[in-house]
Write a protein that holds these residues in place. Structure first.
Motif, short mmCIF file in Angstrom:
data_model
loop_
_atom_site.label_atom_id
_atom_site.label_comp_id
_atom_site.label_asym_id
_atom_site.label_seq_id
_atom_site.Cartn_x
_atom_site.Cartn_y
_atom_site.Cartn_z
N PRO A 144 0.81 -1.22 0.00
CA PRO A 144 0.00 0.00 0.00
C PRO A 144 0.85 1.27 0.00
CG PRO A 144 0.09 -0.93 2.20
CD PRO A 144 0.78 -1.91 1.30
N THR A 145 0.22 2.36 -0.41
CA THR A 145 0.88 3.67 -0.37
C THR A 145 0.21 4.55 0.69
OG1 THR A 145 -0.49 4.33 -2.27
CG2 THR A 145 1.77 3.61 -2.73
N ASN A 146 -0.88 5.22 0.33
CA ASN A 146 -1.55 6.09 1.30
C ASN A 146 -3.03 5.78 1.46
OD1 ASN A 146 -2.13 7.09 -1.32
ND2 ASN A 146 -2.66 9.09 -0.49
N ILE A 147 -3.52 4.72 0.79
CA ILE A 147 -4.95 4.43 0.77
C ILE A 147 -5.23 2.95 1.06
CG2 ILE A 147 -6.89 4.15 -0.86
CD1 ILE A 147 -6.19 6.84 -2.04
N VAL A 148 -6.31 2.70 1.79
CA VAL A 148 -6.85 1.35 1.98
C VAL A 148 -8.23 1.29 1.33
CG1 VAL A 148 -7.81 -0.26 3.67
CG2 VAL A 148 -5.56 0.75 4.07
N LEU A 149 -8.45 0.26 0.51
CA LEU A 149 -9.72 0.05 -0.16
C LEU A 149 -10.51 -1.05 0.55
CD1 LEU A 149 -8.48 0.07 -3.87
CD2 LEU A 149 -9.67 1.92 -2.68
N GLY A 157 2.29 -4.81 10.83
CA GLY A 157 3.59 -4.45 10.27
C GLY A 157 3.51 -3.58 9.04
N GLU A 158 2.32 -3.43 8.44
CA GLU A 158 2.18 -2.60 7.24
C GLU A 158 1.95 -1.14 7.62
OE1 GLU A 158 0.51 -5.82 3.98
OE2 GLU A 158 -0.92 -4.47 4.95
N GLU A 159 2.36 -0.25 6.71
CA GLU A 159 2.24 1.19 6.95
C GLU A 159 1.67 1.89 5.73
OE1 GLU A 159 5.65 3.03 9.43
OE2 GLU A 159 6.63 1.43 8.30
N LEU A 160 1.01 3.00 5.98
CA LEU A 160 0.61 3.93 4.94
C LEU A 160 1.40 5.22 5.15
CD1 LEU A 160 -3.29 3.60 5.04
CD2 LEU A 160 -1.69 2.34 3.58
N TYR A 161 1.79 5.85 4.04
CA TYR A 161 2.48 7.14 4.11
C TYR A 161 1.66 8.18 3.37
CZ TYR A 161 6.73 4.93 5.90
OH TYR A 161 7.62 4.25 6.68
N SER A 162 1.51 9.34 3.97
CA SER A 162 0.78 10.42 3.33
C SER A 162 1.48 10.82 2.03
CB SER A 162 0.70 11.63 4.26
OG SER A 162 2.01 12.15 4.53
N VAL A 211 -3.37 -8.28 14.61
CA VAL A 211 -4.48 -7.35 14.48
C VAL A 211 -4.39 -6.65 13.13
CG1 VAL A 211 -5.55 -5.25 15.42
CG2 VAL A 211 -4.67 -7.01 16.97
N SER A 212 -5.54 -6.44 12.49
CA SER A 212 -5.57 -5.77 11.19
C SER A 212 -6.62 -4.67 11.18
CB SER A 212 -5.85 -6.77 10.07
OG SER A 212 -7.12 -7.38 10.25
N LEU A 213 -6.36 -3.64 10.38
CA LEU A 213 -7.34 -2.58 10.14
C LEU A 213 -8.17 -2.97 8.92
CD1 LEU A 213 -8.42 0.36 10.58
CD2 LEU A 213 -6.63 1.09 8.99
N ASN A 214 -9.49 -2.88 9.03
CA ASN A 214 -10.37 -3.33 7.95
C ASN A 214 -11.40 -2.26 7.62
OD1 ASN A 214 -9.70 -6.43 7.65
ND2 ASN A 214 -9.69 -5.95 9.83
N LEU A 215 -11.88 -2.32 6.37
CA LEU A 215 -12.83 -1.33 5.88
C LEU A 215 -13.92 -2.02 5.06
CD1 LEU A 215 -13.82 1.53 5.00
CD2 LEU A 215 -12.05 1.47 3.23
N MET A 246 -10.24 4.68 2.66
CA MET A 246 -9.59 5.36 3.78
C MET A 246 -8.24 5.88 3.31
SD MET A 246 -7.19 5.38 6.33
CE MET A 246 -6.60 3.75 6.76
N LYS A 247 -7.94 7.13 3.60
CA LYS A 247 -6.72 7.74 3.09
C LYS A 247 -6.01 8.53 4.18
CE LYS A 247 -7.07 11.24 0.19
NZ LYS A 247 -7.13 12.10 -1.01
#
Length: 313
Positions: A144-149, A157-162, A211-215, A246-247
């Motif tokens: 991922p970059t800055n968005i989760v679909l 362990g995963e990250e998003l960067y603005s 744990v995971s973030l979900n949408l 989510m961005k």
């Protein structure tokens, strides 16, 4: 029910890869150019992988092609400058996805552990590369970059960067990390994973390594058993004819957006903070953030004068 949903989210990319192949695969030797045949579309035509315009040049990425405003959801080689119109995006006969200049110079779009046999742009927004055994060897959902679909999730362990700005998808100065301790935390980009640098936390420290973030119309955290340990967005929102993403925005705040196919702009559903001065490091060296009638300003500390775009000396 939660367990079923959890495993569906984790396996959805593989399921879609199996069920949506058909005639929408991109085969070896296929190519794109910025000005003609510029993207490989998903089966519905809603998502596209290929060239999009940035300034006077072009970048490669994934974008929502099915709405009036082309919204970028993933960018390849994120910090590389835009390229001219005389380049070619090529899935080579040797199984490499490259950008080729008019002079023949090659730049890899992604690095894979083995040669690519085919590619697919799915209706989930996931761009997938397969080997000759039809196994997934790379996918945008896990890079991922800055968005989760919806259906993508942000795993431990995963990250998003603005991004730098709304029009420049290069890496910005803020990050959101799904930590291995179960906590979802925001930091300035170049800082340790320490509470001293955090400016947002889900307060779920110690809830487990998986744990995971979900949408799926709302944002929530799941553990490995499928149990919802926290709803970040109170309640849920209808997914009928509405799409969410989510961005992590350029200002350091992450937001849940919604839109329909006939909208020209996305609408903010929820934000991690209403205080635009909350992201640490927003104003740069020796400056502080000031709010005034909904706007924010960066001012130098007493005894310092403006020096450069984001600092005072």
């Amino acid at each position: 029910m939660a367990a079923i949903l959890f495993f569906f989210l984790l396996l959805s990319a593989n399921f879609l890869a199996t069920t949506q192949q058909g005639h929408f695969n991109t085969s070896l030797g296929s190519s794109l150019t910025p000005t003609r045949n510029s993207s490989w579309l998903s089966p519905s035509g809603f998502y596209g992988f290929g060239f999009y315009q940035q300034g006077n040049g072009f970048c490669v990425g994934i974008f929502i092609a099915g709405i009036p405003q082309k919204t970028v959801v993933w960018k390849a080689n994120r910090d590389s400058p835009p390229v001219p119109a005389n380049v070619t995006l090529l899935l080579t006969g040797g199984g490499r996805l490259i950008l080729q200049s008019a002079e023949g110079e090659e730049t890899s779009i992604v690095n894979t552990p083995e040669p690519v046999a085919k590619a697919s742009m799915l209706d989930s927004g996931n761009f997938i590369l397969y080997n000759s055994d039809e196994e997934i060897i790379w996918q945008s959902f896990r890079n991922p970059t800055n968005i989760v679909l919806p259906g993508q999730g942000l795993l431990a362990g995963e990250e998003l960067y603005s991004s730098v700005s709304e029009t420049d998808q290069s890496t910005g100065i803020f990050r959101l990390k799904m930590q291995h301790d179960g906590n979802l935390v925001q930091y300035p980009k170049d800082t340790p994973d320490s509470s001293a640098y955090a400016y947002y936390s889900s307060s779920t420290y110690g809830r487990g390594d998986n744990v995971s973030l979900n949408l799926d119309g709302h944002l929530y955290l799941l553990n490995y058993t499928g149990f919802t340990i926290k709803n970040l967005v109170p309640g849920g929102y209808s997914t009928e004819e509405t799409i969410y993403l989510m961005k992590v925005d350029a200002d350091g705040i992450f937001r849940l957006y919604s839109f329909t196919t006939n909208q020209s702009n996305m609408s903010i559903v929820w934000a991690s903070s209403d205080d635009k001065c909350s992201p640490k490091g927003r104003c740069g060296l020796n400056r502080y953030c000031v709010k005034n009638d909904g706007d924010i300003y960066c001012q130098c500390l007493p005894g310092f004068a403006v020096s450069g775009e984001r600092g005072c000396q």
